[in-house]
Write a protein that holds these residues in place. Sequence first.
Motif, PDB file in Angstrom:
ATOM      1  N   GLU A   1       0.801  -1.223   0.000  1.00  0.00           N
ATOM      2  CA  GLU A   1       0.000   0.000   0.000  1.00  0.00           C
ATOM      3  C   GLU A   1       0.834   1.273   0.000  1.00  0.00           C
ATOM      4  N   ASN A   2       2.115   1.153   0.331  1.00  0.00           N
ATOM      5  CA  ASN A   2       2.928   2.363   0.445  1.00  0.00           C
ATOM      6  C   ASN A   2       4.253   2.233  -0.284  1.00  0.00           C
ATOM      7  N   LYS A   3       4.188   1.681  -1.449  1.00  0.00           N
ATOM      8  CA  LYS A   3       5.413   1.349  -2.158  1.00  0.00           C
ATOM      9  C   LYS A   3       6.374   2.544  -2.284  1.00  0.00           C
ATOM     10  N   GLU A   4       5.851   3.659  -2.737  1.00  0.00           N
ATOM     11  CA  GLU A   4       6.716   4.815  -2.981  1.00  0.00           C
ATOM     12  C   GLU A   4       7.329   5.323  -1.683  1.00  0.00           C
ATOM     13  N   GLU A   5       6.491   5.375  -0.670  1.00  0.00           N
ATOM     14  CA  GLU A   5       6.971   5.862   0.622  1.00  0.00           C
ATOM     15  C   GLU A   5       8.061   4.942   1.177  1.00  0.00           C
ATOM     16  N   VAL A   6       7.825   3.643   1.042  1.00  0.00           N
ATOM     17  CA  VAL A   6       8.814   2.681   1.524  1.00  0.00           C
ATOM     18  C   VAL A   6      10.154   2.926   0.837  1.00  0.00           C
ATOM     19  N   LEU A   7      10.112   3.074  -0.472  1.00  0.00           N
ATOM     20  CA  LEU A   7      11.357   3.282  -1.215  1.00  0.00           C
ATOM     21  C   LEU A   7      12.046   4.583  -0.811  1.00  0.00           C
TER      22      LEU A   7
ATOM     23  N   PHE B   1      19.485   2.382   1.258  1.00  0.00           N
ATOM     24  CA  PHE B   1      18.989   1.155   0.626  1.00  0.00           C
ATOM     25  C   PHE B   1      18.265   1.572  -0.641  1.00  0.00           C
ATOM     26  N   HIS B   2      18.771   1.130  -1.776  1.00  0.00           N
ATOM     27  CA  HIS B   2      18.208   1.631  -3.042  1.00  0.00           C
ATOM     28  C   HIS B   2      17.711   0.517  -3.952  1.00  0.00           C
TER      29      HIS B   2
ATOM     30  N   LEU C   1      13.975  -5.130  -5.660  1.00  0.00           N
ATOM     31  CA  LEU C   1      13.566  -6.068  -4.622  1.00  0.00           C
ATOM     32  C   LEU C   1      12.111  -5.819  -4.232  1.00  0.00           C
ATOM     33  N   ILE C   2      11.787  -4.558  -4.058  1.00  0.00           N
ATOM     34  CA  ILE C   2      10.416  -4.219  -3.662  1.00  0.00           C
ATOM     35  C   ILE C   2       9.432  -4.615  -4.770  1.00  0.00           C
ATOM     36  N   HIS C   3       9.801  -4.355  -5.996  1.00  0.00           N
ATOM     37  CA  HIS C   3       8.921  -4.739  -7.106  1.00  0.00           C
ATOM     38  C   HIS C   3       8.755  -6.254  -7.170  1.00  0.00           C
ATOM     39  N   ASP C   4       9.852  -6.957  -6.979  1.00  0.00           N
ATOM     40  CA  ASP C   4       9.788  -8.418  -7.010  1.00  0.00           C
ATOM     41  C   ASP C   4       8.860  -8.943  -5.927  1.00  0.00           C
TER      42      ASP C   4
END
Length: 422
Positions: free
Chosen positions: A9-15, A23-24, A28-31
């Motif tokens: 739900e918060n993909k952008e914020e997490v990144l 951590f860039h 990984l998050i997309h996977d």
Amino acid sequence: MLQLSYIQENKEEVLRKLAIKNFHNSDLIHDIISLDQKRKETQKSLDDNLARANSLAKEVGKLFKEGRREEANAIKEETANLKHDNKELAGALEIISKELNELLLDVPNIPHESVKAGKGEEDNEILVEEGKIPATDEKALPHWELASKYKIIDFKLGSKVTGAGFPFYRGKGAKLQRALISFFLDEAIASGYEEFQPPLFVNEDSAYGTGQLPDKEGQMYHIGEDRLYPIPTAEVPITNIYRDVILKEDELPVKNVAYSSCFRREAGSYGKDVRGLNRLHQFDKVEIVQIQHPERSYETLEEMKDHAAGLLKKLGLPYRILRLCGGDLSFTSALTYDFEVYSAAQKRWLEVSSVSNFENYQANRMKLRFKGKGKTQLAHTLNGSALALPRIVAALLENNQTEKGIEIPEVLVPYTGFEVID
RNA sequence: GGAGAGGUGGGUGAGUGGCUGAAACCACCGGUUUGCUAAACCGGCAUGCCUGUCAAAGGGUAUCGGGGGUUCGAAUCCCCCCCUCUCCGCCA
């Protein structure tokens, strides 16, 4: 680990926030997100099949009872096919879940909003500096020399009997250790903590629960024959008490304190920074742990910070408190305060405590939850050293050395029974 | 280390192949009653995942120490492991 739903739900914020921790790895998050999609689809097919199989089984039972043998046998054939498919689906689901879990373990905790970006130690923020830094005296001896001068700590004996990093404390040195431990424990108990004496070895599940495994495997000793790990900190057994536990909301906060020896391999450490008591394989520490409601965990972090600061103040040691920057923050922590004391003869700051809020990162990994009137939800976990002994001893020895000997801080005298080491 | 017994929901405990996610009782929560407390009565009371939804309700699925197997169907039958208890041995 982070909650999957939160990442979804918060993909952008997490990144964006993980970038503060340097951590860039957005792949990984997309996977994770796409693998989770696959997991859901597989789960759905499997559940549908199982539902079908269940209803067929019921029907077969009914038909048998009614003596309709042939019809029953016909259905059995369909069941056999379903069973075959289900085995495959279940196998696939297991592989996906396992992989997903491994990917999730590679994502560090999200830093708190007060954490500033930074590369490493040099970017940590000094919040407080308390106590007078002793005037530099050229004749001041480092603690390892004081240790042998007064025969209170014997590093050579330790090397002979065990190896480097395993000193003997003797005479007044041993008594001083015991005094510090009692003092720290009593202070914690007075602040409402319950004292525990934990096992010094833990099993694999516990090592995973607090995140020593798989990421920090090399840090721990391992007793292969019995599949046990000597604890690197009392945090491990104490926090794992609550693994797979659902607390009642009114049990919060849980406040535990434990004294334990700690065992660390410290592979790769060397040089003058590790001399004397600065870095050991076995050392003593009093650890405080709290489990708290998410809404109150940051108040609790401050309370724990104040507790550690109070100890240093009472011991009369000059100290400073750092807020770790993103680059120095540990993998699992959202916000960490480090405490350092100034050691007069070495002329350097020594870390003696680290107080952290892990929010629900540890709790999610070990399924530590609480239930109130509302829904069951993950608790927040916090811990901190209060305090780690060796560097405290080092600073006490170096800062309190006088012509007559080493002066014991007043608060410790009731515990040591002597005022001077001479 | 050897021999035996056993592990079911927060607790006690029933359940030996389908109607059992699981009786009953206790604890707990909500309600009725009540001057207050108690008692009595009524109702609720596991967790993960999927689905559904603004949220929910609801539906599906899995879980009776853990893993595997037999069977159309397993808490119940079989195998392995773990743990607890009792007795013996050893021992701080």
